[in-house]
Design a protein around this motif. Structure first.
Motif, short mmCIF file in Angstrom:
data_model
loop_
_atom_site.label_atom_id
_atom_site.label_comp_id
_atom_site.label_asym_id
_atom_site.label_seq_id
_atom_site.Cartn_x
_atom_site.Cartn_y
_atom_site.Cartn_z
N LEU A 199 -63.40 65.29 90.59
CA LEU A 199 -63.47 64.02 89.65
C LEU A 199 -62.63 64.70 88.34
CD1 LEU A 199 -66.92 62.55 90.20
CD2 LEU A 199 -64.66 61.67 90.76
N ASP A 200 -62.48 65.73 87.97
CA ASP A 200 -62.04 66.32 86.88
C ASP A 200 -60.59 66.06 86.93
OD1 ASP A 200 -61.65 67.58 84.43
OD2 ASP A 200 -60.79 69.51 85.35
N GLY A 201 -60.20 65.87 87.74
CA GLY A 201 -58.53 65.54 88.07
C GLY A 201 -58.35 63.92 88.04
N VAL A 202 -59.59 63.21 88.45
CA VAL A 202 -59.54 61.69 88.44
C VAL A 202 -59.49 61.20 87.01
CG1 VAL A 202 -60.55 59.77 89.33
CG2 VAL A 202 -60.22 61.83 90.94
N ASP A 203 -60.41 61.89 86.14
CA ASP A 203 -60.73 61.15 84.87
C ASP A 203 -59.44 61.11 84.06
OD1 ASP A 203 -60.62 64.00 84.12
OD2 ASP A 203 -62.64 63.83 83.53
N GLY A 204 -58.74 62.21 83.91
CA GLY A 204 -57.41 62.17 83.13
C GLY A 204 -56.32 61.30 83.77
N TRP A 205 -56.39 61.22 85.13
CA TRP A 205 -55.36 60.31 85.71
C TRP A 205 -55.72 58.93 85.10
CZ3 TRP A 205 -56.40 56.68 89.48
CH2 TRP A 205 -55.21 56.15 89.97
N LEU A 206 -57.01 58.71 85.45
CA LEU A 206 -57.68 57.25 85.30
C LEU A 206 -57.32 56.78 83.77
CD1 LEU A 206 -59.03 54.81 86.71
CD2 LEU A 206 -61.18 56.09 85.90
N ALA A 207 -57.54 57.69 82.78
CA ALA A 207 -57.61 57.29 81.47
C ALA A 207 -56.08 56.94 80.92
CB ALA A 207 -57.88 58.46 80.66
N ARG A 208 -55.07 57.82 81.64
CA ARG A 208 -53.58 57.21 81.52
C ARG A 208 -53.40 55.91 82.15
NH1 ARG A 208 -53.80 62.98 81.97
NH2 ARG A 208 -53.32 62.80 84.26
N ARG A 209 -53.80 55.74 83.13
CA ARG A 209 -53.32 54.65 84.15
C ARG A 209 -54.13 53.09 83.42
NH1 ARG A 209 -50.48 53.50 88.70
NH2 ARG A 209 -51.55 52.02 90.03
N LEU A 210 -55.51 53.47 83.02
CA LEU A 210 -56.04 52.21 82.29
C LEU A 210 -55.64 52.19 80.95
CD1 LEU A 210 -59.42 52.42 84.11
CD2 LEU A 210 -57.54 51.14 84.83
N GLY A 211 -54.70 53.04 80.17
CA GLY A 211 -54.77 53.20 78.83
C GLY A 211 -56.07 53.51 78.11
N GLN A 212 -56.93 54.15 78.47
CA GLN A 212 -58.20 54.38 77.99
C GLN A 212 -58.28 56.04 77.58
OE1 GLN A 212 -61.12 53.28 80.74
NE2 GLN A 212 -61.12 51.10 80.20
N THR A 213 -57.21 56.58 77.04
CA THR A 213 -57.22 57.91 76.57
C THR A 213 -57.89 57.81 75.33
OG1 THR A 213 -54.94 57.92 75.52
CG2 THR A 213 -55.02 58.78 77.78
N SER A 214 -58.61 58.76 74.68
CA SER A 214 -59.41 58.98 73.48
C SER A 214 -59.65 60.41 73.18
CB SER A 214 -60.65 58.24 73.72
OG SER A 214 -61.31 58.66 74.56
N ARG A 215 -59.75 60.35 71.79
CA ARG A 215 -60.13 61.98 71.57
C ARG A 215 -61.49 62.15 72.11
NH1 ARG A 215 -59.35 60.76 65.30
NH2 ARG A 215 -60.64 59.20 66.13
N PHE A 216 -62.39 61.28 72.21
CA PHE A 216 -63.84 61.69 72.69
C PHE A 216 -63.65 61.97 74.33
CE2 PHE A 216 -67.32 60.04 75.27
CZ PHE A 216 -68.14 60.86 74.78
N GLY A 217 -62.64 61.42 75.16
CA GLY A 217 -62.76 61.59 76.38
C GLY A 217 -62.11 62.83 76.62
N ALA A 218 -61.01 63.28 75.80
CA ALA A 218 -60.42 64.78 75.58
C ALA A 218 -61.57 65.58 75.64
CB ALA A 218 -59.31 64.86 74.89
N TRP A 219 -62.40 65.51 74.56
CA TRP A 219 -63.42 66.31 74.17
C TRP A 219 -64.45 66.46 75.50
CZ3 TRP A 219 -68.61 65.29 73.44
CH2 TRP A 219 -69.29 66.16 72.90
N LEU A 220 -65.08 65.29 75.92
CA LEU A 220 -65.82 65.26 76.84
C LEU A 220 -65.50 66.16 78.30
CD1 LEU A 220 -68.60 64.13 78.12
CD2 LEU A 220 -67.40 62.19 78.69
N ASP A 221 -64.39 66.02 78.43
CA ASP A 221 -63.64 66.47 79.70
C ASP A 221 -63.69 68.00 79.65
OD1 ASP A 221 -61.83 66.55 82.28
OD2 ASP A 221 -60.46 67.39 80.87
#
Length: 198
Positions: free
Chosen positions: A44-66
């Motif tokens: 799932l670690d590989g999925v979250d980044g891909w999904l963030a880029r795909r859905l336009g849901q990249t964020s500082r919080f998401g990068a930190w949480l990952d």
């Protein structure tokens, strides 16, 4: 973008990963439960980044949480495997502080002036053969050692070859981590010198 970022799909995957890691922790002595839970978390670690880029849901919080979830999961496993295992996540947490403090959410793309080996490993956010090898060593070595400890790696050549490949990948990652810490120390001390000369 406010608190709604907390409910972005990639971040929800991060919360699921935390649940998987905590459940795996509770099942540490049961490999048939631990390995699937931990492996799903890694996948799932590989999925979250891909999904963030795909859905336009990249964020500082998401990068930190990952990175927090990555460090939490590997730190848990290293610490359970070896008495000295806390040293590995200690370095990873130190690098996390250095990178996110100085480089922010775009830390993966901030290595343009780094030495050649560091740039090669970090190129395209680790999405190169060398970067994949390093990430494999970072993520998979503790799981591999867990399997070895529980006698799940039956053939001696598989044990030796797999361990060697993953250890070299992890050591390459360690070189990048040391570089990150060193550049951050330089940044902090240069900043300190500049402030005192004013």
């Amino acid at each position: 973008m406010g608190r709604e970022v907390l409910l972005y799909w990639p971040n929800i995957i991060g919360y699921i990963r935390i649940g998987l890691v905590l459940t795996a922790y509770a099942a540490f002595k049961r490999p048939t439960t631990f390995i699937p839970l931990y492996t799903i978390s890694i996948a799932l670690d590989g999925v979250d980044g891909w999904l963030a880029r795909r859905l336009g849901q990249t964020s500082r919080f998401g990068a930190w949480l990952d990175v927090v979830v990555d460090n939490l999961s590997r730190g848990m496993l290293w610490s359970l495997l070896f008495e000295w295992g806390w040293l590995v996540p200690a370095v990873e947490w130190c690098v996390f502080v250095c990178n996110h403090n100085a480089r922010g959410a775009e830390w993966k793309s901030s290595f343009t002036t780094s030495p050649c080996l560091v740039r090669a490993i970090m190129a395209n956010g680790f999405r190169t053969p060398l970067g994949t090898w390093v990430i494999g060593g970072i993520h998979c070595l503790p799981l591999w050692l867990y399997g070895y400890r529980w006698g799940l790696l039956s053939h001696p050549w598989i044990q030796i070859l797999g361990t060697l490949v993953l250890v070299v990948g992890r050591l390459l990652g360690f070189l990048v981590e040391i570089w990150c810490i060193w550049t951050h120390v330089k940044y902090l001390t240069e900043d300190e010198t500049e402030e005192k000369t004013r």
